[in-house]
Design a protein around this motif. Structure first.
Motif, PDB file in Angstrom:
ATOM      1  N   TYR A  35       0.851  -1.180   0.000  1.00 42.57           N
ATOM      2  CA  TYR A  35       0.000   0.000   0.000  1.00 42.57           C
ATOM      3  C   TYR A  35       0.893   1.238   0.000  1.00 42.57           C
ATOM      4  O   TYR A  35       1.992   1.216   0.539  1.00 42.57           O
ATOM      5  N   GLN A  37       0.892   5.302   1.156  1.00 40.43           N
ATOM      6  CA  GLN A  37       0.230   6.360   1.912  1.00 40.43           C
ATOM      7  C   GLN A  37       0.849   7.697   1.516  1.00 40.43           C
ATOM      8  O   GLN A  37       2.032   7.924   1.765  1.00 40.43           O
ATOM      9  N   LYS A  41      -2.019  11.357   4.014  1.00 37.74           N
ATOM     10  CA  LYS A  41      -2.359  10.164   4.797  1.00 37.74           C
ATOM     11  C   LYS A  41      -3.308   9.212   4.065  1.00 37.74           C
ATOM     12  O   LYS A  41      -3.792   8.260   4.673  1.00 37.74           O
ATOM     13  N   PHE A  42      -3.586   9.468   2.799  1.00 39.92           N
ATOM     14  CA  PHE A  42      -4.494   8.593   2.071  1.00 39.92           C
ATOM     15  C   PHE A  42      -3.786   7.288   1.717  1.00 39.92           C
ATOM     16  O   PHE A  42      -2.694   7.298   1.148  1.00 39.92           O
ATOM     17  N   LEU A  43      -4.426   6.173   2.063  1.00 39.83           N
ATOM     18  CA  LEU A  43      -3.861   4.844   1.844  1.00 39.83           C
ATOM     19  C   LEU A  43      -4.516   4.191   0.641  1.00 39.83           C
ATOM     20  O   LEU A  43      -5.739   4.091   0.555  1.00 39.83           O
ATOM     21  N   ILE A  45      -4.128   0.710  -2.140  1.00 41.54           N
ATOM     22  CA  ILE A  45      -3.428  -0.520  -2.467  1.00 41.54           C
ATOM     23  C   ILE A  45      -2.673  -0.368  -3.783  1.00 41.54           C
ATOM     24  O   ILE A  45      -3.114   0.343  -4.693  1.00 41.54           O
ATOM     25  N   PHE A  90       3.586   0.774   2.806  1.00 44.76           N
ATOM     26  CA  PHE A  90       3.276  -0.237   3.805  1.00 44.76           C
ATOM     27  C   PHE A  90       3.134  -1.599   3.143  1.00 44.76           C
ATOM     28  O   PHE A  90       2.461  -1.750   2.120  1.00 44.76           O
ATOM     29  N   PHE A 108      -0.207  -5.128   9.117  1.00 40.89           N
ATOM     30  CA  PHE A 108       0.699  -4.230   8.426  1.00 40.89           C
ATOM     31  C   PHE A 108       2.069  -4.161   9.082  1.00 40.89           C
ATOM     32  O   PHE A 108       2.201  -4.316  10.308  1.00 40.89           O
ATOM     33  N   ALA A 110       5.567  -1.681   9.710  1.00 41.49           N
ATOM     34  CA  ALA A 110       5.699  -0.348  10.296  1.00 41.49           C
ATOM     35  C   ALA A 110       5.833   0.752   9.249  1.00 41.49           C
ATOM     36  O   ALA A 110       5.812   1.928   9.578  1.00 41.49           O
TER      37      ALA A 110
END
Lengths: 117, 116
Positions: A35, A37, A41-43, A45, A90, A108, A110
């Motif tokens: 993923y 980010q 902060k938008f996550l 895939i 991530f 997930f 770190a």
């Protein structure tokens, strides 16, 4: 022991370089994911692999190439890095669907903070 | 297409107050899963809960509780007696079952700050 581990945690590099991020999970899971980010902060895939086979590829530029040497590892190689690639990446893993109980909880790592200068 | 909306961008409350984080989702699937994840200042993503679309029972885990209402497509998260350690960004997410290969669709997150 860390369940999903990523290396490095921080990566600072110049535009145009090629870099790799490694991910390993010791949970015995069959599926692994990447993923991204962004700065807001938008996550979202990018990829998923199941038993070393690519399953999901979400319109990611082909400069990004995931590689899964075995089901416990999913590495992400990025060619010709661009400023817009700066983000936190991530890795996650989940177990296959088994019987009636879906074990689709994704755990997930770190994160790896990539900064392209 | 799946969509998750977290309308609250930032919330600040004084320690020991209760706080509710809202999550509204859209999906055409009849079977789906809802999740909450916590991202503390250290940056990792921590799984909090998964809810199956067929299970509308509310859940309580210590100071945390979740209210799932299919009629309003909402999956809200309440922290009771908030503590400073609850300060984090909280993400609601949605997935459809795909034999273990689900992709999570995340909301934009709610930044929660607990003021001591």
């Amino acid at each position: 022991d860390t369940a999903v581990s990523q290396t490095p945690k921080y990566l600072v590099t110049q535009m145009g370089n090629d870099k790799s991020i490694k991910c390993e999970q010791n949970l015995g899971h069959d599926t692994m994911y990447w993923y991204k980010q962004d700065s807001k902060k938008f996550l979202k895939i990018m990829f998923s692999y199941n038993n070393k086979e690519l399953i999901i590829n979400e319109t990611v530029p082909n400069r990004f190439s995931p590689k899964s040497p075995d089901k416990a590892h999913l590495n992400l190689h990025i060619n010709s890095l661009e400023l817009g690639d700066s983000a936190v990446y991530f890795c996650a893993s989940s177990q296959d669907f088994t019987g009636e109980i879906a074990k689709n909880i994704q755990y997930f790592g770190a994160g790896t903070r990539l900064s392209v200068l | 297409a799946q969509k998750v909306t977290q309308a609250q961008t930032e919330i600040s409350v004084v320690e020991k107050e209760d706080v509710t984080l809202d999550c509204v989702y859209e999906t055409r699937d009849t079977t789906y899963y809802l999740f909450w994840y916590k991202q503390p200042p250290s940056g990792e993503l921590v799984f909090l809960i998964r809810r199956n679309s067929f299970d509308e029972q509310n859940e309580i885990s210590g100071r945390y509780s979740w209210n799932f209402q299919k009629s309003t497509s909402s999956f809200n998260f309440t922290i009771t007696a908030s503590q400073v350690v609850d300060s984090a960004v909280y993400f609601c997410a949605l997935s459809e079952p795909n034999f273990g290969n689900e992709k999570l669709t995340f909301g934009t997150g709610t930044r929660l700050t607990i003021i001591p």
